[in-house]
Design an enzyme around this catalytic site. Structure first.
Site, short mmCIF file in Angstrom:
data_model
loop_
_atom_site.label_atom_id
_atom_site.label_comp_id
_atom_site.label_asym_id
_atom_site.label_seq_id
_atom_site.Cartn_x
_atom_site.Cartn_y
_atom_site.Cartn_z
N ASP A 31 51.73 -14.04 -11.27
CA ASP A 31 52.75 -13.54 -12.19
C ASP A 31 53.50 -12.38 -11.53
O ASP A 31 52.90 -11.46 -11.00
CB ASP A 31 52.11 -13.07 -13.50
CG ASP A 31 53.14 -12.88 -14.58
OD1 ASP A 31 53.57 -13.90 -15.15
OD2 ASP A 31 53.54 -11.73 -14.84
N ASP B 60 49.75 -13.17 -5.12
CA ASP B 60 49.66 -12.88 -6.54
C ASP B 60 50.53 -13.92 -7.25
O ASP B 60 51.41 -14.53 -6.63
CB ASP B 60 50.18 -11.45 -6.74
CG ASP B 60 50.35 -11.09 -8.19
OD1 ASP B 60 49.52 -11.51 -9.01
OD2 ASP B 60 51.31 -10.36 -8.50
N1 PLP Z 1 46.16 -10.94 -17.50
C1 PLP Z 1 46.97 -11.53 -18.40
C2 PLP Z 1 46.42 -11.87 -19.75
C3 PLP Z 1 48.30 -11.83 -18.06
O1 PLP Z 1 49.09 -12.45 -18.96
C4 PLP Z 1 48.77 -11.50 -16.76
C5 PLP Z 1 50.14 -11.80 -16.37
O2 PLP Z 1 50.88 -12.48 -17.07
C6 PLP Z 1 47.89 -10.89 -15.86
C7 PLP Z 1 46.60 -10.62 -16.27
C8 PLP Z 1 48.31 -10.51 -14.46
O3 PLP Z 1 48.33 -11.66 -13.65
P1 PLP Z 1 48.72 -11.59 -12.08
O4 PLP Z 1 47.57 -10.99 -11.33
O5 PLP Z 1 48.98 -13.04 -11.72
O6 PLP Z 1 49.96 -10.78 -11.98
CA CA Z 2 51.31 -9.83 -10.57
#
Ligand code: PLP
Ligand code: CA
Length: 306
Positions: A29, A27
């Site tokens: 973020d 993953d």
């Molecule tokens: N969607 C948006 C618009 C986001 O800003 C984020 C995280 O910042 C996510 C989804 C989740 O991302 P991830 O799956 O990398 O945690």
């Molecule tokens: Ca995440």
């Protein structure tokens, strides 16, 4: 009796847990970065994983960027990556549509997509040769009267509505989408993800795409196919596309309802770093059978780094 405490493994005890793992699904973020801030020793951890011969796949529910845009973000944070290792939910939307016949040579090649979304999905639809209308600059008349709604003509060739992160989301866009979904035969609703909210630093959360998807679902009286982590389509797609062996694949993610759920669905080894949305207190409140296989302070610990 009392519930066993959650064990948080450190850099000395965590790495051996990945010994028999050949593919890591990471993953982004909450694992590699938080917003625009790199997590300590994340670039070094990726180097260790690669040196150890592990294949890396970066799977993010964020649809705002395309694979190519993500590769640039990775590089700007000092993370080495090639675009084909990145599976963004913008890319997943295009891959899902292709798998159900959209685009050149498909069974629905004459069909277009209505996109309520941003540049990431626009770029991925173009790369997949899937015709679309809408997108970031979608201009619509104000839907401020019943007459305006009655007069609205939707494009009859639309076969799918894709809802992604869309900061220009509006009532007019919901009207257009719901007319397509209610009136065009076979028109399907696709969600890039259904995440509720994400940390953006300073203790603040930003609304995720889930609320936008729900608005369209409720208005159109239908249910979206979620093509990201948390939905049922993604893991089988990853397994067949990347030839994954679930027993030798681990997922490293910070969310119970997306990352760890995906891992549990597919029998993957699940690792949760505490650098994202899930707290130790939350994990402690879960029955042991629902917890991740490994909890670490950060992704770096899994690579033996502080
Ligand atoms: N969607 C948006 C618009 C986001 O800003 C984020 C995280 O910042 C996510 C989804 C989740 O991302 P991830 O799956 O990398 O945690
Ligand atoms: Ca995440």
């Amino acid at each position: 009796g009392s519930i066993a405490a959650v064990q948080v493994l450190d850099e000395h005890t965590a790495p051996e847990k990945l010994q028999s793992i050949s593919t890591l699904i990471l993953d982004c973020d909450g694992v590699l970065w938080r917003g625009s801030e790199i997590i300590r020793n994340a670039p070094e951890a990726l180097r260790v994983f690669r040196r150890d011969g592990k294949r890396l796949l970066f799977v993010t529910n964020n649809s705002s960027k395309s694979r190519v845009e993500y590769a640039a973000k990775f590089r700007s944070l000092g993370l080495e990556v090639s675009p084909d290792e990145i599976v963004s939910s913008s890319y997943c939307a295009a891959a899902y549509l292709k798998s159900v016949g959209f685009g050149a040579n498909g069974s629905r090649t004459d069909k277009k997509v209505l996109l309520l979304g941003w540049t990431g999905v626009e770029q991925e639809l173009r790369a997949a040769d899937i015709p679309f209308i809408g997108g970031r600059e979608f201009q619509l008349p104000a839907m401020d009267s019943m007459d305006a709604m009655k007069e609205l003509q939707v494009d009859p060739d639309i076969g799918a509505v894709v809802v992604g992160w869309d900061p220009n989301f509006s009532y007019s866009r919901i009207v257009y989408a719901s007319i397509c979904l209610r009136e065009l035969p076979g028109c399907v609703l696709v969600a890039t993800n259904t995440d509720c909210a994400d940390h953006i630093g300073g203790g603040r959360m930003m609304p995720g795409t889930g609320g936008l998807v729900r608005a369209v679902e409720v208005a159109a009286g239908t249910t979206a196919v979620n093509v990201a982590k948390g939905g049922e389509w993604l893991l089988p797609y990853l397994c067949r596309t990347y030839n994954l062996d679930p027993s030798r694949t681990a997922i490293i993610g910070d969310r119970m309802d997306t990352d760890i759920l995906l891992g549990r669905q597919g029998g993957l080894f699940t690792c949760l770093p505490l650098t994202g949305v899930t707290t130790l207190e939350r994990l402690q409140s879960l029955p042991p059978s629902e917890r991740p296989n490994v909890v670490v302070g950060s992704v770096a610990k899994l690579a033996g780094l502080p």
